[in-house]
Design a protein around this motif. Structure first.
Motif, mmCIF file in Angstrom:
data_model
loop_
_atom_site.group_PDB
_atom_site.id
_atom_site.type_symbol
_atom_site.label_atom_id
_atom_site.label_comp_id
_atom_site.label_asym_id
_atom_site.label_seq_id
_atom_site.Cartn_x
_atom_site.Cartn_y
_atom_site.Cartn_z
ATOM 1 N N LYS A 1 0.854 -1.196 0.000
ATOM 2 C CA LYS A 1 0.000 0.000 0.000
ATOM 3 C C LYS A 1 0.884 1.238 0.000
ATOM 4 O O LYS A 1 1.760 1.393 0.860
ATOM 5 C CB LYS A 1 -0.850 0.017 1.256
ATOM 6 C CG LYS A 1 -2.317 -0.241 1.021
ATOM 7 C CD LYS A 1 -3.035 -0.074 2.331
ATOM 8 C CE LYS A 1 -4.514 -0.140 2.144
ATOM 9 N NZ LYS A 1 -5.204 0.090 3.416
ATOM 10 N N SER B 1 -12.936 2.266 2.895
ATOM 11 C CA SER B 1 -13.582 3.108 3.892
ATOM 12 C C SER B 1 -15.104 2.895 3.814
ATOM 13 O O SER B 1 -15.881 3.837 3.751
ATOM 14 C CB SER B 1 -13.209 4.588 3.669
ATOM 15 O OG SER B 1 -13.686 5.416 4.682
ATOM 16 N N ARG C 1 -14.804 8.324 4.173
ATOM 17 C CA ARG C 1 -14.149 9.577 4.596
ATOM 18 C C ARG C 1 -14.613 10.758 3.747
ATOM 19 O O ARG C 1 -14.605 11.896 4.214
ATOM 20 C CB ARG C 1 -12.627 9.425 4.535
ATOM 21 C CG ARG C 1 -12.111 8.453 5.589
ATOM 22 C CD ARG C 1 -10.635 8.563 5.791
ATOM 23 N NE ARG C 1 -10.135 7.380 6.502
ATOM 24 C CZ ARG C 1 -8.892 7.210 6.897
ATOM 25 N NH1 ARG C 1 -7.988 8.150 6.649
ATOM 26 N NH2 ARG C 1 -8.521 6.107 7.522
HETATM 27 C C1 E4P Z 1 -8.509 0.719 3.159
HETATM 28 O O1 E4P Z 1 -7.679 -0.029 2.693
HETATM 29 C C2 E4P Z 1 -8.414 1.364 4.469
HETATM 30 O O2 E4P Z 1 -7.757 0.507 5.375
HETATM 31 C C3 E4P Z 1 -9.753 1.635 5.088
HETATM 32 O O3 E4P Z 1 -10.817 1.278 4.239
HETATM 33 C C4 E4P Z 1 -9.880 2.944 5.780
HETATM 34 O O4 E4P Z 1 -11.186 3.080 6.263
HETATM 35 P P1 E4P Z 1 -11.628 4.116 7.398
HETATM 36 O O5 E4P Z 1 -11.972 5.400 6.737
HETATM 37 O O6 E4P Z 1 -12.825 3.461 8.020
HETATM 38 O O7 E4P Z 1 -10.451 4.234 8.338
#
Ligand code: E4P
Length: 218
Positions: A83, A164, A132
């Motif tokens: 990532k 997310s 988000r």
């Molecule tokens: C994706 O790979 C992230 O780990 C994740 O979806 C972040 O999500 P959040 O906004 O709930 O922290």
């Protein structure tokens, strides 16, 4: 649509794995930090359970260190996906990792332009963060739809991971749009299968079955 679980919690990963529908895992520094264990050891444990792609995130901000971290993370297991954040340094690292045949997941994607550029750099996956965006009163799902449209316009093979995700409707909408993957927290995975009419139906069948057994034994 593939289903990834968005957690670093080994118990939740095992539970979802044994449902038989799990294709991969995404972690991030926050999720690993919640577990409180050595992150490399935790990722190793996860890769022992899940043979599909397991995303592990670099924490460096410059491309050179990102690549170094990626090479170390890649040693954990052959299914590790690196990532990398959607930044210009992330683009450089992605190009380098792609030339080394290392799979990447470009994370913290908040615009279609970022998604187009990371694909050009050779990203295996891109992760638009739906929840988000919703949190700041912007339709997160529109981003997934825009990326789908742009990728289809140019026959781009980078896979879209709807990330997310906060509730079952996010999952459903991502599938309608044609995201290749949804990465979903365990609590939401469980909700995907819950339906009050299923529970009510089971109860009625079992009550009627018990009545029959009772009548036959008289
Ligand atoms: C994706 O790979 C992230 O780990 C994740 O979806 C972040 O999500 P959040 O906004 O709930 O922290």
């Amino acid at each position: 649509m593939k289903l990834f679980i968005d957690t670093a919690n080994i118990e939740d990963i095992k539970k979802a794995h044994f449902y038989g529908v799990l294709d991969g895992v995404t972690t991030n520094p926050t999720l690993l930090s919640k577990e409180g264990a050595d992150p490399l050891a935790q990722l190793e444990k996860i890769c022992e359970v899940v043979k599909g792609p397991v995303s592990a995130e670099v924490t460096a901000l410059d491309s050179e260190t990102m690549v170094k971290e990626a090479l170390d993370l890649s040693k954990i297991a052959s299914n590790i996906v690196i990532k990398v954040p959607c930044t210009t340094e992330g683009l450089k690292a992605t190009r380098e990792l792609s030339s080394k045949n290392i799979n990447t997941n470009l994370t913290l994607c908040f615009s279609p332009s970022q998604a187009l550029l990371v694909a050009k750099a050779g990203a295996t996956y891109v992760s638009p963060f739906i929840g988000r965006l919703d949190d700041i009163s912007t339709e997160g799902m529109n981003l997934v739809a825009d990326i789908r449209l742009i990728y289809d316009n140019y026959g781009i093979s980078t896979q879209i991971i709807a990330a997310s995700i906060r509730h079952p409707i996010h999952f459903l909408e991502a599938a309608r749009i044609g995201a290749g993957v949804a990465t979903v927290p365990f609590a939401v995975i469980e909700k995907l299968m819950n339906h009050p009419l299923t529970d009510k139906g089971i109860k009625r069948f079992l009550d009627d079955w018990a009545k029959l057994k009772d009548n036959l034994s008289k």
